[in-house]
Scaffold this motif. Sequence first.
Motif, PDB file in Angstrom:
ATOM      1  N   PRO A 121       0.843  -1.205   0.000  1.00 23.30           N
ATOM      2  CA  PRO A 121       0.000   0.000   0.000  1.00 23.30           C
ATOM      3  C   PRO A 121       0.875   1.250   0.000  1.00 23.30           C
ATOM      4  N   GLY A 122       0.358   2.323  -0.576  1.00 17.12           N
ATOM      5  CA  GLY A 122       1.145   3.531  -0.767  1.00 17.12           C
ATOM      6  C   GLY A 122       1.794   4.067   0.501  1.00 17.12           C
ATOM      7  N   ARG A 123       1.054   4.139   1.596  1.00 15.38           N
ATOM      8  CA  ARG A 123       1.605   4.712   2.816  1.00 15.38           C
ATOM      9  C   ARG A 123       2.725   3.847   3.375  1.00 15.38           C
ATOM     10  N   GLN A 124       2.578   2.527   3.264  1.00 11.56           N
ATOM     11  CA  GLN A 124       3.644   1.641   3.740  1.00 11.56           C
ATOM     12  C   GLN A 124       4.908   1.842   2.891  1.00 11.56           C
ATOM     13  N   ARG A 125       4.700   1.970   1.585  1.00  6.55           N
ATOM     14  CA  ARG A 125       5.846   2.167   0.690  1.00  6.55           C
ATOM     15  C   ARG A 125       6.562   3.481   1.038  1.00  6.55           C
ATOM     16  N   GLU A 126       5.786   4.529   1.270  1.00  6.77           N
ATOM     17  CA  GLU A 126       6.387   5.827   1.610  1.00  6.77           C
ATOM     18  C   GLU A 126       7.188   5.735   2.902  1.00  6.77           C
ATOM     19  N   ALA A 127       6.625   5.078   3.885  1.00  3.97           N
ATOM     20  CA  ALA A 127       7.323   4.982   5.172  1.00  3.97           C
ATOM     21  C   ALA A 127       8.658   4.257   5.006  1.00  3.97           C
ATOM     22  N   LEU A 128       8.664   3.194   4.236  1.00  2.50           N
ATOM     23  CA  LEU A 128       9.913   2.451   4.040  1.00  2.50           C
ATOM     24  C   LEU A 128      10.944   3.275   3.265  1.00  2.50           C
ATOM     25  N   ALA A 132       7.412  -6.098   7.528  1.00  2.00           N
ATOM     26  CA  ALA A 132       6.963  -7.493   7.631  1.00  2.00           C
ATOM     27  C   ALA A 132       6.296  -7.948   6.336  1.00  2.00           C
ATOM     28  N   ALA A 133       5.474  -7.055   5.781  1.00  3.85           N
ATOM     29  CA  ALA A 133       4.777  -7.410   4.535  1.00  3.85           C
ATOM     30  C   ALA A 133       5.767  -7.585   3.382  1.00  3.85           C
ATOM     31  N   LEU A 134       6.755  -6.713   3.346  1.00  3.30           N
ATOM     32  CA  LEU A 134       7.770  -6.822   2.290  1.00  3.30           C
ATOM     33  C   LEU A 134       8.521  -8.147   2.408  1.00  3.30           C
ATOM     34  N   GLY A 135       8.872  -8.509   3.641  1.00  4.30           N
ATOM     35  CA  GLY A 135       9.571  -9.779   3.862  1.00  4.30           C
ATOM     36  C   GLY A 135       8.735 -10.965   3.403  1.00  4.30           C
ATOM     37  N   ARG A 136       7.441 -10.905   3.676  1.00  4.02           N
ATOM     38  CA  ARG A 136       6.563 -12.014   3.259  1.00  4.02           C
ATOM     39  C   ARG A 136       6.505 -12.111   1.735  1.00  4.02           C
ATOM     40  N   ILE A 137       6.409 -10.977   1.082  1.00  2.62           N
ATOM     41  CA  ILE A 137       6.347 -10.999  -0.390  1.00  2.62           C
ATOM     42  C   ILE A 137       7.635 -11.587  -0.959  1.00  2.62           C
ATOM     43  N   LEU A 138       8.770 -11.133  -0.421  1.00  3.15           N
ATOM     44  CA  LEU A 138      10.058 -11.609  -0.938  1.00  3.15           C
ATOM     45  C   LEU A 138      10.254 -13.094  -0.647  1.00  3.15           C
ATOM     46  N   GLU A 139       9.831 -13.543   0.516  1.00  7.45           N
ATOM     47  CA  GLU A 139       9.946 -14.969   0.829  1.00  7.45           C
ATOM     48  C   GLU A 139       9.085 -15.795  -0.125  1.00  7.45           C
ATOM     49  N   GLY A 140       7.936 -15.265  -0.443  1.00  5.66           N
ATOM     50  CA  GLY A 140       7.037 -15.989  -1.338  1.00  5.66           C
ATOM     51  C   GLY A 140       7.572 -16.125  -2.741  1.00  5.66           C
ATOM     52  N   GLU A 141       8.512 -15.258  -3.088  1.00  2.00           N
ATOM     53  CA  GLU A 141       9.058 -15.298  -4.445  1.00  2.00           C
ATOM     54  C   GLU A 141      10.282 -16.174  -4.561  1.00  2.00           C
ATOM     55  N   GLN A 142      10.771 -16.670  -3.429  1.00  2.00           N
ATOM     56  CA  GLN A 142      11.993 -17.489  -3.487  1.00  2.00           C
ATOM     57  C   GLN A 142      11.664 -18.964  -3.696  1.00  2.00           C
ATOM     58  N   LEU A 191      15.567   9.171   7.290  1.00  2.00           N
ATOM     59  CA  LEU A 191      14.986  10.196   8.153  1.00  2.00           C
ATOM     60  C   LEU A 191      14.626   9.614   9.514  1.00  2.00           C
ATOM     61  N   SER A 192      14.528  10.508  10.494  1.00  2.00           N
ATOM     62  CA  SER A 192      14.074  10.099  11.822  1.00  2.00           C
ATOM     63  C   SER A 192      12.555   9.887  11.781  1.00  2.00           C
ATOM     64  N   VAL A 193      12.041   9.268  12.826  1.00  5.64           N
ATOM     65  CA  VAL A 193      10.591   9.051  12.903  1.00  5.64           C
ATOM     66  C   VAL A 193       9.850  10.381  12.830  1.00  5.64           C
ATOM     67  N   GLU A 194      10.375  11.383  13.510  1.00  2.91           N
ATOM     68  CA  GLU A 194       9.706  12.691  13.519  1.00  2.91           C
ATOM     69  C   GLU A 194       9.731  13.324  12.126  1.00  2.91           C
ATOM     70  N   THR A 239       2.113   6.531  14.295  1.00  2.08           N
ATOM     71  CA  THR A 239       1.640   5.925  13.038  1.00  2.08           C
ATOM     72  C   THR A 239       2.819   5.539  12.153  1.00  2.08           C
ATOM     73  N   VAL A 240       3.851   6.377  12.169  1.00  2.00           N
ATOM     74  CA  VAL A 240       5.051   6.062  11.382  1.00  2.00           C
ATOM     75  C   VAL A 240       5.654   4.735  11.851  1.00  2.00           C
ATOM     76  N   LYS A 241       5.784   4.587  13.168  1.00  2.00           N
ATOM     77  CA  LYS A 241       6.395   3.365  13.713  1.00  2.00           C
ATOM     78  C   LYS A 241       5.588   2.128  13.339  1.00  2.00           C
ATOM     79  N   SER A 242       4.281   2.206  13.539  1.00  2.00           N
ATOM     80  CA  SER A 242       3.467   1.016  13.265  1.00  2.00           C
ATOM     81  C   SER A 242       3.418   0.729  11.758  1.00  2.00           C
ATOM     82  N   THR A 243       3.343   1.785  10.950  1.00  2.00           N
ATOM     83  CA  THR A 243       3.289   1.588   9.494  1.00  2.00           C
ATOM     84  C   THR A 243       4.596   0.987   8.981  1.00  2.00           C
ATOM     85  N   THR A 244       5.710   1.495   9.490  1.00  2.00           N
ATOM     86  CA  THR A 244       7.012   0.975   9.057  1.00  2.00           C
ATOM     87  C   THR A 244       7.161  -0.495   9.436  1.00  2.00           C
TER      88      THR A 244
END
Lengths: 177, 186
Positions: free
Chosen positions: A127-134, A167-177, A142-145, A157-162
């Motif tokens: 999702p867009g916001r997750q991508r931006e946070a990463l 975690a979601a990115l890791g799952r996607i990458l694991e699924g592709e291996q 950048l710092s959390v602030e 929100t930054v901490k939880s979104t990141t």
Amino acid sequence: MLPERERPAAPARAASGDAADAVTELYRGHALGLMRLALVMVGDRGTAEDIVQDAFAGLYKRWPRLRDRDKALTYVRSAVMNGSRTALRRRRRPLRAVHAPAVWSAEAAAMVGEERREVMDALHRLPGRQREALVLRFFADLSVEEIAAAMGVSPGTVKSTTSRALAALGRILEGEQ
Amino acid sequence: MNTTEERLVDALRSVGDTVSPEDVPPPRFTERRRAGARRPVLIAAAAAAAVIAGGAVAGGVLPSGHKDRRPVAASTGVRVALFLCTRQNRNDNCAGRDVTERQKADLNASLDTDRRVRDVVYVTKERHWEQFRARFKNTRPPALPTTSPESIPPMFIATVGRADVKAFMQFYLGRPGVDTVVIEGR
């Protein structure tokens, strides 16, 4: 969004010169980093260039009314993220502009390599916001602030979104291996 | 095996590093914003859209192989343009190649048998260029800095019932030889 207030009127030419000098200085120091930031968000250099130019144009226009000019970089970085979001949204509509393929696309994979292309593809499936946070955390460093200011959300929100995004990115990458 | 974070940092840096300091253009923020001030890559599609928005395609010249096409002027419904690929397009579907005769013939046949299509006209690249020039005859560079005959695509203009527009566009977007699909006048 930075707080604003009306500043006392100054001679137009002097104010214009002041803004041009200050924004040009900021551009020289940060345009490269912001173009790279926009590039990892949208994928093609031309769009990234337009986004950054628009962001600085917006800053220049608002300069006389900016209350805290020390936060000019925060403003322009936020504008780059907004511009990237808008560019990606427009591409989903059936469409009116021609875009070059992303630098990590199959056509241009040689530039970054296959494994990195997989990571970028996975990143852009989030999702867009997750991508931006990463991107702001792991690319812009950048710092959390600072991320909160760029995204217009709270630090919590930054901490939880990141965390969720990683975690979601890791799952996607694991699924592709 | 690297962690997800390490892989992400590595990928982002590699992509970011494809922009070098020499790639950063001079600032444009002191220029007055004007139509056409953006990069030229967007011009062809925008110009083509402007031409069809102006209704310039009615009565377009029909090439050999598409002789059964009738002008669309008398039709009702929504007019949808299928911009075909040119070598200027670098999106995935075109990959920098002109639409082939075979692809045009396939699209022509598909449009012929598509029950959603009430009417259709084919506009050659050359005709489209003439229309473009006529429409922008009073516009001087740099408003249209790099537009050239090569960057103007041939296109089909189909008239489709309003309820069928979305499905029609989705059906043809991404078909071989199709650069993009737009609704006239938007």
